[in-house]
Motif scaffolding. Sequence first.
Motif, PDB file in Angstrom:
ATOM      1  N   ALA A 154       0.714  -1.465   0.093  1.00 55.44           N
ATOM      2  CA  ALA A 154       0.095   0.176  -0.088  1.00 55.44           C
ATOM      3  C   ALA A 154       0.855   1.190   0.006  1.00 55.44           C
ATOM      4  O   ALA A 154       0.528   2.068   0.827  1.00 55.44           O
ATOM      5  N   ALA A 155       1.925   1.054  -0.770  1.00 56.85           N
ATOM      6  CA  ALA A 155       2.703   2.386  -1.007  1.00 56.85           C
ATOM      7  C   ALA A 155       2.326   3.442  -1.850  1.00 56.85           C
ATOM      8  O   ALA A 155       1.992   3.070  -3.042  1.00 56.85           O
ATOM      9  N   GLY A 156       2.381   4.769  -1.195  1.00 58.50           N
ATOM     10  CA  GLY A 156       1.980   5.913  -2.064  1.00 58.50           C
ATOM     11  C   GLY A 156       2.800   7.037  -2.005  1.00 58.50           C
ATOM     12  O   GLY A 156       3.692   7.021  -1.092  1.00 58.50           O
ATOM     13  N   TYR A 157       2.848   7.862  -3.012  1.00 61.31           N
ATOM     14  CA  TYR A 157       3.752   9.000  -3.160  1.00 61.31           C
ATOM     15  C   TYR A 157       3.186  10.231  -3.743  1.00 61.31           C
ATOM     16  O   TYR A 157       2.421  10.186  -4.644  1.00 61.31           O
ATOM     17  N   SER A 158       3.478  11.347  -3.050  1.00 62.15           N
ATOM     18  CA  SER A 158       2.469  12.646  -3.266  1.00 62.15           C
ATOM     19  C   SER A 158       3.677  13.781  -3.516  1.00 62.15           C
ATOM     20  O   SER A 158       4.685  13.536  -2.853  1.00 62.15           O
ATOM     21  N   VAL A 159       3.282  14.503  -4.417  1.00 67.58           N
ATOM     22  CA  VAL A 159       3.911  15.949  -4.670  1.00 67.58           C
ATOM     23  C   VAL A 159       2.973  16.886  -4.320  1.00 67.58           C
ATOM     24  O   VAL A 159       2.162  17.086  -5.036  1.00 67.58           O
ATOM     25  N   ARG A 160       3.219  17.871  -3.379  1.00 64.59           N
ATOM     26  CA  ARG A 160       2.408  18.835  -3.081  1.00 64.59           C
ATOM     27  C   ARG A 160       0.955  18.314  -3.104  1.00 64.59           C
ATOM     28  O   ARG A 160       0.205  19.240  -3.876  1.00 64.59           O
ATOM     29  N   GLY A 161       0.756  17.445  -2.500  1.00 65.75           N
ATOM     30  CA  GLY A 161      -0.820  17.041  -2.105  1.00 65.75           C
ATOM     31  C   GLY A 161      -1.373  16.180  -3.155  1.00 65.75           C
ATOM     32  O   GLY A 161      -2.658  15.782  -2.875  1.00 65.75           O
ATOM     33  N   LYS A 162      -0.683  16.048  -4.327  1.00 66.23           N
ATOM     34  CA  LYS A 162      -1.205  15.283  -5.424  1.00 66.23           C
ATOM     35  C   LYS A 162      -0.629  14.089  -5.579  1.00 66.23           C
ATOM     36  O   LYS A 162       0.760  13.931  -5.471  1.00 66.23           O
ATOM     37  N   ALA A 163      -1.322  12.856  -5.473  1.00 69.00           N
ATOM     38  CA  ALA A 163      -0.802  11.536  -5.526  1.00 69.00           C
ATOM     39  C   ALA A 163      -0.388  11.246  -6.816  1.00 69.00           C
ATOM     40  O   ALA A 163      -1.231  11.132  -7.393  1.00 69.00           O
ATOM     41  N   LEU A 164       0.936  10.692  -6.840  1.00 70.32           N
ATOM     42  CA  LEU A 164       1.264  10.523  -8.111  1.00 70.32           C
ATOM     43  C   LEU A 164       1.157   9.127  -8.075  1.00 70.32           C
ATOM     44  O   LEU A 164       0.794   8.245  -9.405  1.00 70.32           O
ATOM     45  N   VAL A 165       1.223   8.212  -6.921  1.00 70.71           N
ATOM     46  CA  VAL A 165       1.205   6.867  -6.901  1.00 70.71           C
ATOM     47  C   VAL A 165       0.139   6.544  -5.722  1.00 70.71           C
ATOM     48  O   VAL A 165       0.538   7.138  -4.434  1.00 70.71           O
ATOM     49  N   HIS A 166      -0.969   6.148  -5.756  1.00 64.36           N
ATOM     50  CA  HIS A 166      -1.902   5.877  -4.725  1.00 64.36           C
ATOM     51  C   HIS A 166      -1.599   4.347  -4.221  1.00 64.36           C
ATOM     52  O   HIS A 166      -1.597   3.442  -4.872  1.00 64.36           O
ATOM     53  N   ALA A 167      -1.630   4.373  -2.885  1.00 60.60           N
ATOM     54  CA  ALA A 167      -1.534   3.071  -2.153  1.00 60.60           C
ATOM     55  C   ALA A 167      -1.436   1.848  -3.037  1.00 60.60           C
ATOM     56  O   ALA A 167      -2.423   1.056  -3.334  1.00 60.60           O
ATOM     57  N   ALA A 168      -0.331   1.494  -3.695  1.00 59.04           N
ATOM     58  CA  ALA A 168      -0.293   0.420  -4.543  1.00 59.04           C
ATOM     59  C   ALA A 168       0.807  -0.939  -3.923  1.00 59.04           C
ATOM     60  O   ALA A 168       1.663  -0.486  -3.101  1.00 59.04           O
TER      61      ALA A 168
END
Length: 273
Positions: free
Chosen positions: A10-24
């Motif tokens: 469930a790994a996710g990554y955001s930049v300035r509040g925008k999720a580039l990857v959602h809990a994958a």
Amino acid sequence: MMAPVIEARAAGYSVRGKALVHAASLALDEGRITAIIGPNGAGKSTFLKLLSGELVPDVGQIRSLGTDIGALPPWRLACRRAVMAQASRLAFPFLVHEIVRMGLEGYGARAAGGFGGIVEGALARADAAHLAGRQYQTLSGGEQQRVQFARTLCQLEAGRRIEPRQALLLDEPIASLDLCHQLALMDAVREAAHGEGVAVLAVLHDLNLAAHYADYLVAMNGGRIVATGVPSEVMTPGLIRAVFRVDVGAMPDIAGPAILPQFCRRIDEPTAA
Ligand SMILES: Nc1ncnc2c1ncn2[C@@H]1O[C@H](COP(=O)(O)OP(=O)(O)OP(=O)(O)O)[C@@H](O)[C@H]1O
Ligand SMILES: [Mg+2]
């Protein structure tokens, strides 16, 4: 069950509040080729960077053989996984064999025995032996890509003495290659996975080659994993329509699903913001 070589939970990554990857979530298991497909901007490279440890997820976890990847010392991680980035620009004039030798850096002194022949062997497996003495910057795009692939093979070969369970992460490794070299590189990838037991992840835009070579296919769209499974389950007209906005028309089954681009029709909609 052995822990996966690399695993996203469930790994996710955001930049300035925008999720580039959602809990994958995805497990890279030994001896298996996983291919990620998906449109430009889907989050494929970002996800690969999470799995490689280059980016740190802001939710969830990336684990390697049961421990958090961030807890591994860099030299140890380098023995366990090699990465080929989507674009590899170099600021300094290096010779090809120096680039491939970079695959030995970081842990070289710790590996038992010498590295005799590893650089040459890796270059040969990437059909780049004849380029060894060339300036990297003077190589063609496809030649540079094969040299970067050789660097990853060199790194894995050297690291195997310390970390026998390994992963190879490739971001569009055949994007600049001619047809013959596309097949040669994917055959070398298959040999690494099926012959040597390496857990492979490859981002591929060629859907036919992805379906042909992958044991497991992952489709991403809008920062999410939207489908997973064996290629015949994932690469369906419905999935391609939904994810790529293309009608594939007739989809022949030639030892697996195949797309004939000349018979495809774009669904004309601008990319959503
Ligand atoms: N550091 C960043 N800051 C802001 N946006 C970013 C950043 N890195 C990536 N993005 C955006 O996140 C999205 C996903 O990028 P990513 O590189 O993961 O896509 P991709 O699936 O690899 O696409 P491609 O097929 O074009 O290589 C893109 O819309 C990109 O513009
Ligand atoms: Mg990318």
